[in-house]
Scaffold this motif. Structure first.
Motif: not given
Length: 120
Positions: A112-120
């Protein structure tokens, strides 16, 4: 019924690391290729990396040298180690596998997916 369940996503800063896991469960006879795909907002789903049952791998050019895919055949699990993450790696990451189920049906399965967020 075969299922793929991902885990390990989250919010990280640029340069940091994450490890995704995906476990296949259900009536499984054998698993062929396992892989990770991702879909960023407004973009098409794309291949990130995949690994054969024998351990052969291939990667998208954008992640070569930063991401490593591996699998534990005894656990029916595939991993994605993501290092030196960049904002452009932000996406929903989906697990994919070609599986022979217990009744010898050969199918292509998605998590179903997993969210990866790369942010400062």
């Amino acid at each position: 019924q075969v299922q793929l369940v991902e885990s390990g996503g989250g919010l990280v800063q640029p340069g940091e690391s994450l490890r995704l896991s995906c476990a296949a469960s259900g009536s499984i006879f054998s698993i062929n290729v396992m892989g990770w795909y991702r879909q960023a907002p407004g973009k098409e789903r794309e291949l990130v990396a995949r690994i054969s049952s024998g351990g052969n791998t291939n990667y998208a050019d954008s992640v070569k040298g930063r991401f490593t895919i591996s699998r534990d055949n005894a656990k029916n699990t595939v991993y994605l180690q993501m290092n030196s993450l960049k904002p452009e790696d932000t996406a929903v990451y989906y697990c994919n596998a070609y599986i022979y189920s217990g009744d010898r049906h050969y199918g292509n399965y998605w998590g179903k997916g997993t969210l990866v967020t790369v942010s400062s």
